[in-house]
Scaffold this motif. Structure first.
Motif, PDB file in Angstrom:
ATOM      1  N   ARG A 248      67.147 115.312  67.162  1.00  0.00           N
ATOM      2  CA  ARG A 248      67.733 116.614  67.505  1.00  0.00           C
ATOM      3  C   ARG A 248      66.738 117.724  67.197  1.00  0.00           C
ATOM      4  O   ARG A 248      65.858 117.567  66.346  1.00  0.00           O
ATOM      5  N   HIS A 249      66.929 118.858  67.828  1.00  0.00           N
ATOM      6  CA  HIS A 249      66.025 119.990  67.613  1.00  0.00           C
ATOM      7  C   HIS A 249      66.104 120.460  66.157  1.00  0.00           C
ATOM      8  O   HIS A 249      67.182 120.445  65.560  1.00  0.00           O
ATOM      9  N   TRP A 250      64.960 120.908  65.619  1.00  0.00           N
ATOM     10  CA  TRP A 250      64.894 121.306  64.204  1.00  0.00           C
ATOM     11  C   TRP A 250      65.815 122.476  63.885  1.00  0.00           C
ATOM     12  O   TRP A 250      66.213 122.664  62.729  1.00  0.00           O
ATOM     13  N   ILE A 251      66.170 123.278  64.894  1.00  0.00           N
ATOM     14  CA  ILE A 251      67.022 124.453  64.614  1.00  0.00           C
ATOM     15  C   ILE A 251      68.396 124.014  64.091  1.00  0.00           C
ATOM     16  O   ILE A 251      69.012 124.716  63.281  1.00  0.00           O
ATOM     17  N   MET A 252      68.863 122.833  64.521  1.00  0.00           N
ATOM     18  CA  MET A 252      70.165 122.340  64.053  1.00  0.00           C
ATOM     19  C   MET A 252      70.112 122.024  62.557  1.00  0.00           C
ATOM     20  O   MET A 252      71.039 122.313  61.811  1.00  0.00           O
TER      21      MET A 252
ATOM     22  N   LEU B  51      67.950 123.394  60.504  1.00  0.00           N
ATOM     23  CA  LEU B  51      67.752 124.684  59.834  1.00  0.00           C
ATOM     24  C   LEU B  51      69.077 125.408  59.613  1.00  0.00           C
ATOM     25  O   LEU B  51      69.312 126.001  58.555  1.00  0.00           O
ATOM     26  N   GLN B  52      69.960 125.333  60.610  1.00  0.00           N
ATOM     27  CA  GLN B  52      71.292 125.959  60.496  1.00  0.00           C
ATOM     28  C   GLN B  52      72.055 125.391  59.309  1.00  0.00           C
ATOM     29  O   GLN B  52      72.669 126.115  58.523  1.00  0.00           O
TER      30      GLN B  52
ATOM     31  N   PHE C 188      70.512 126.407  56.023  1.00  0.00           N
ATOM     32  CA  PHE C 188      70.847 127.795  55.722  1.00  0.00           C
ATOM     33  C   PHE C 188      72.216 127.895  55.038  1.00  0.00           C
ATOM     34  O   PHE C 188      72.389 128.651  54.079  1.00  0.00           O
ATOM     35  N   SER C 189      73.181 127.101  55.530  1.00  0.00           N
ATOM     36  CA  SER C 189      74.509 127.136  54.905  1.00  0.00           C
ATOM     37  C   SER C 189      74.438 126.625  53.455  1.00  0.00           C
ATOM     38  O   SER C 189      75.145 127.117  52.581  1.00  0.00           O
ATOM     39  N   LEU C 190      73.544 125.672  53.197  1.00  0.00           N
ATOM     40  CA  LEU C 190      73.363 125.188  51.818  1.00  0.00           C
ATOM     41  C   LEU C 190      72.740 126.264  50.937  1.00  0.00           C
ATOM     42  O   LEU C 190      73.129 126.421  49.777  1.00  0.00           O
ATOM     43  N   VAL C 191      71.787 126.998  51.525  1.00  0.00           N
ATOM     44  CA  VAL C 191      71.120 128.066  50.762  1.00  0.00           C
ATOM     45  C   VAL C 191      72.152 129.107  50.309  1.00  0.00           C
ATOM     46  O   VAL C 191      72.097 129.609  49.178  1.00  0.00           O
ATOM     47  N   VAL C 192      73.122 129.397  51.173  1.00  0.00           N
ATOM     48  CA  VAL C 192      74.199 130.333  50.812  1.00  0.00           C
ATOM     49  C   VAL C 192      74.938 129.816  49.572  1.00  0.00           C
ATOM     50  O   VAL C 192      75.206 130.563  48.630  1.00  0.00           O
ATOM     51  N   PHE C 193      75.225 128.515  49.558  1.00  0.00           N
ATOM     52  CA  PHE C 193      75.926 127.920  48.411  1.00  0.00           C
ATOM     53  C   PHE C 193      75.061 127.913  47.145  1.00  0.00           C
ATOM     54  O   PHE C 193      75.578 127.922  46.040  1.00  0.00           O
TER      55      PHE C 193
ATOM     56  N   LEU D 281      71.858 117.900  50.727  1.00  0.00           N
ATOM     57  CA  LEU D 281      70.647 118.147  51.525  1.00  0.00           C
ATOM     58  C   LEU D 281      70.013 116.816  51.954  1.00  0.00           C
ATOM     59  O   LEU D 281      69.638 116.653  53.127  1.00  0.00           O
ATOM     60  N   ALA D 282      69.947 115.888  51.019  1.00  0.00           N
ATOM     61  CA  ALA D 282      69.358 114.573  51.329  1.00  0.00           C
ATOM     62  C   ALA D 282      70.180 113.861  52.407  1.00  0.00           C
ATOM     63  O   ALA D 282      69.627 113.277  53.340  1.00  0.00           O
ATOM     64  N   HIS D 283      71.495 113.943  52.266  1.00  0.00           N
ATOM     65  CA  HIS D 283      72.389 113.315  53.246  1.00  0.00           C
ATOM     66  C   HIS D 283      72.189 113.930  54.635  1.00  0.00           C
ATOM     67  O   HIS D 283      72.135 113.240  55.655  1.00  0.00           O
ATOM     68  N   MET D 284      72.056 115.249  54.644  1.00  0.00           N
ATOM     69  CA  MET D 284      71.826 115.994  55.884  1.00  0.00           C
ATOM     70  C   MET D 284      70.528 115.551  56.571  1.00  0.00           C
ATOM     71  O   MET D 284      70.501 115.303  57.771  1.00  0.00           O
ATOM     72  N   LEU D 285      69.469 115.448  55.768  1.00  0.00           N
ATOM     73  CA  LEU D 285      68.158 115.065  56.307  1.00  0.00           C
ATOM     74  C   LEU D 285      68.187 113.637  56.853  1.00  0.00           C
ATOM     75  O   LEU D 285      67.639 113.366  57.923  1.00  0.00           O
ATOM     76  N   VAL D 286      68.844 112.741  56.107  1.00  0.00           N
ATOM     77  CA  VAL D 286      68.926 111.341  56.556  1.00  0.00           C
ATOM     78  C   VAL D 286      69.688 111.256  57.876  1.00  0.00           C
ATOM     79  O   VAL D 286      69.245 110.594  58.821  1.00  0.00           O
TER      80      VAL D 286
END
Lengths: 74, 187
Positions: free
Chosen positions: B20-24, B26-27, B30-35, B82-87
């Motif tokens: 998938r495109h990297w922007i997905m 990144l989105q 970004f939500s994790l950074v808010v947390f 984050l790790a789960h997201m990346l995997v």
């Protein structure tokens, strides 16, 4: 609740220890599952090992920081 | 699925692997950074309120160490997210070979959907690019219709460079058809 009342609570210290133990257990189980999946299914194994090492390192640093803070609190 | 266990045919080779495109990603990051940012921000606001003599029932400054401890726990769980997201991002993949398209959809640790169809069964490819961001960053939905009754159609959202991908699949299909015709004629 005043600070002294909270400090005197018999459960407060043990609750913090319980938080640490639950976090440690969750991190261990999660890391096992993540490691298994990323290494088994990854297209690029070297890259997967590299990122998994970073993940493990970061997690261990956080756990160590938690342990140090807990020790200072006790 | 391990790449080695794809069991490619002797004449088959991988043309492209697409995530998938990297922007997905990144989105989601970004939500994790808010947390990550929210708890210390809330803590600072509470301390400021206490400093300006607003009467709060608890002396929060006394509990800074406790806050740090609980915040570290919070960070540990966000780190795992984050790790789960990346995997999930990197294990979701389209593999285009000279003979097939293989799609792997990682939906969780123990949920994984793998599909494939041969390029001979390809009927049509549609691409859809929706919105300004998708147009500028060049990503969109790729929909592949097949003649297979069981597979029907494949659809993948947020794939990068959908037009180039379509051209690559069509080229591979044409090349495969040409080779098969040449083989038939030589018999």
């Amino acid at each position: 609740m005043t600070p002294s009342l909270l400090d005197q609570s018999a459960y407060f210290g043990s609750s913090l220890l319980l938080v640490f133990l639950v976090s440690l257990l969750t991190f261990s189980i999660f890391s096992l599952m993540l490691g298994y999946h990323s290494l088994r299914y990854s297209i690029n194994k070297k890259r997967a090992i590299f990122f998994f090492s970073i993940y493990l390192g970061g997690g261990l640093v956080l756990l160590l920081a938690m342990a140090i803070t807990l020790y200072m609190l006790s | 699925m391990k790449l080695e266990s794809l069991q490619l045919d002797p004449n088959e080779h991988i043309l492209k692997t697409v995530h998938r495109h990297w922007i997905m990603l990144l989105q989601r990051i970004f939500s994790l950074v808010v947390f990550v940012v929210m708890p210390p921000l809330a803590w600072i606001i509470v301390l400021i309120l206490q400093a300006v003599q607003i009467d709060l029932p608890v002396d929060f400054a006394h509990y800074t160490s406790h806050f740090i401890y609980l915040y570290l726990t919070w960070l540990l769980f966000l780190w795992m997210s984050l790790a789960h997201m990346l995997v999930n991002h990197y294990l979701d993949v389209w593999i285009i070979t000279s003979q097939r398209i293989i799609t792997i959809d990682q939906q969780g640790f123990f949920r994984r959907h793998i599909g494939s169809f041969r390029l001979e069964k390809l009927q049509d490819i549609n691409i859809e690019i929706n919105g300004i961001i998708a147009t500028f960053l060049d990503y969109g939905t790729v929909e592949v219709e097949t003649a297979s009754e069981s597979m029907g159609e494949f659809r993948a959202h947020h794939l990068p460079h959908p037009q180039a991908l379509k051209a690559l699949i069509l080229e591979a299909t044409d090349s495969l058809n040409r080779n098969q015709r040449a083989e038939l004629q030589s018999l």
